[in-house]
Design an enzyme around this catalytic site. Structure first.
Site, PDB file in Angstrom:
ATOM      1  N   HIS A   1       1.023 -42.934  22.491  1.00  0.00           N
ATOM      2  CA  HIS A   1       1.285 -43.459  23.831  1.00  0.00           C
ATOM      3  C   HIS A   1       1.095 -44.980  23.859  1.00  0.00           C
ATOM      4  O   HIS A   1       1.901 -45.710  24.452  1.00  0.00           O
ATOM      5  CB  HIS A   1       0.319 -42.839  24.851  1.00  0.00           C
ATOM      6  CG  HIS A   1       0.520 -41.377  25.084  1.00  0.00           C
ATOM      7  ND1 HIS A   1      -0.475 -40.454  24.834  1.00  0.00           N
ATOM      8  CD2 HIS A   1       1.579 -40.675  25.558  1.00  0.00           C
ATOM      9  CE1 HIS A   1      -0.043 -39.253  25.150  1.00  0.00           C
ATOM     10  NE2 HIS A   1       1.196 -39.350  25.581  1.00  0.00           N
TER      11      HIS A   1
ATOM     12  N   SER B   1      -1.040 -34.884  22.767  1.00  0.00           N
ATOM     13  CA  SER B   1      -2.227 -34.627  23.588  1.00  0.00           C
ATOM     14  C   SER B   1      -2.817 -33.264  23.270  1.00  0.00           C
ATOM     15  O   SER B   1      -4.029 -33.053  23.378  1.00  0.00           O
ATOM     16  CB  SER B   1      -1.864 -34.710  25.070  1.00  0.00           C
ATOM     17  OG  SER B   1      -1.367 -36.003  25.375  1.00  0.00           O
TER      18      SER B   1
ATOM     19  N   MET C   1       1.282 -37.107  16.512  1.00  0.00           N
ATOM     20  CA  MET C   1       0.273 -37.242  17.561  1.00  0.00           C
ATOM     21  C   MET C   1       0.750 -36.579  18.842  1.00  0.00           C
ATOM     22  O   MET C   1       1.897 -36.726  19.258  1.00  0.00           O
ATOM     23  CB  MET C   1      -0.041 -38.719  17.809  1.00  0.00           C
ATOM     24  CG  MET C   1      -0.888 -39.323  16.711  1.00  0.00           C
ATOM     25  SD  MET C   1      -1.656 -40.881  17.221  1.00  0.00           S
ATOM     26  CE  MET C   1      -2.693 -41.184  15.788  1.00  0.00           C
TER      27      MET C   1
ATOM     28  N   LEU D   1      -4.290 -39.700  26.533  1.00  0.00           N
ATOM     29  CA  LEU D   1      -3.570 -40.721  25.776  1.00  0.00           C
ATOM     30  C   LEU D   1      -4.077 -40.842  24.340  1.00  0.00           C
ATOM     31  O   LEU D   1      -5.267 -40.733  24.076  1.00  0.00           O
ATOM     32  CB  LEU D   1      -3.688 -42.073  26.483  1.00  0.00           C
ATOM     33  CG  LEU D   1      -3.139 -42.130  27.916  1.00  0.00           C
ATOM     34  CD1 LEU D   1      -3.331 -43.534  28.482  1.00  0.00           C
ATOM     35  CD2 LEU D   1      -1.680 -41.710  27.978  1.00  0.00           C
TER      36      LEU D   1
END
Length: 282
Positions: free
Chosen positions: A37, A188, A186, A33
């Site tokens: 998120h 992961s 952004m 995360l």
């Protein structure tokens, strides 16, 4: 913070707290995360009585076994991030067998051609995997509203199509892309980048913004050629695709029309790490 590792217990819990007029917001994730998120969770918290977050690395949407193997799994850290945001969030973190019950296979979907563009061309079977897991999660959580980031805009459109064609009672909400300070969307996967690669990857958003300006006075073909030449000058990056497409149908823009909304889509790899991004051109 309520945490569930099995769907049966989660379903029972949600039934116990649900009323006739209460709403459930749902944020499906694959973990690792980041602030993007968390921003989806914040929107869900503001708009619903209960917020459910799932963390599940879905094997059926990975056409590259190495990518699945290397995908970051940081459950304990993820739990702490969620707990730091709001301890009332309900977490569902199932094992593969809890979702697939021994048959790790994708359902075949028809997304009216949305699946044949961009990501679909380069990742065979990917969107069948996405459709399978999202439909299954919707059936388990029965959300009122579900929140998805617009970085995966093609996925967002495909989820909306899946909901429409299957007549599911959930409102799918697209949320703004959350970016790092240098403009990098952004993701992961950013966790796998070195500091230098993360810095260099700012070229993706910079290129998209310049493409947006050029599209005001140039054709989609000319803008695409310019982008391809720009990445040819940057050997660290491998441009997988750049495409200007109709936002609704996702078909390539061959000739600009004043009554259509267009969006630029890009996928690049750096050191075998795949990054995607998108920007509205209207």
């Amino acid at each position: 913070m309520p945490i569930f590792y099995g769907k049966a217990a989660l379903i029972d819990y949600l039934k116990s707290i649900k009323t006739q007029n209460s709403t459930i917001g749902f944020v499906p994730t694959m973990g690792a995360l980041h602030q993007g998120h968390l921003s989806l969770m914040q929107q869900s918290l503001a708009e619903n009585d209960t917020t459910v977050v799932s963390i599940f690395v879905n094997p059926t949407q990975f056409n590259n076994p190495e990518d699945l193997l290397k995908y970051p799994r940081t459950l304990e850290a993820d739990i702490e991030k969620i707990r730091g945001l709001n301890t009332d969030i309900v977490l569902y973190a199932p094992a593969v067998d809890d979702i697939y019950e021994g048959k790790v296979l994708s359902q075949a979907f028809d997304f009216d051609g949305l699946e044949n563009q961009m990501e679909g061309k380069f990742r065979p079977g990917h969107f069948d995997g996405v459709g399978t897991i999202v439909k299954r999660l919707f059936e388990i959580v029965t959300p009122t509203n579900a929140y998805f980031g617009e970085k995966d805009f093609q996925q967002l459109q495909i989820v909306k199509k899946m909901v429409s064609k299957n007549k599911l009672k959930v409102n799918v909400i697209g949320c703004d892309i959350y970016r790092e300070s240098n403009g990098l969307a952004m993701s992961s996967r950013n966790e796998r980048l070195t500091e230098q690669e993360r810095s260099d990857a700012s070229i993706i958003f910079t290129t998209l913004n310049l493409a947006k300006e050029k599209f005001k006075t140039n054709s989609a073909t000319d803008v695409t050629k310019w982008v391809e030449k720009s990445f040819d000058k940057n050997p660290s990056f491998d441009l997988e695709y750049f495409q200007i497409a109709d936002e609704t149908t996702l078909t390539p823009c061959l000739r600009k029309s004043d009554n259509k909304n267009y969006r630029a889509f890009i996928a690049v790899t750096i050191n075998n790490i795949r990054l995607i991004d998108t920007i509205s051109l209207n």
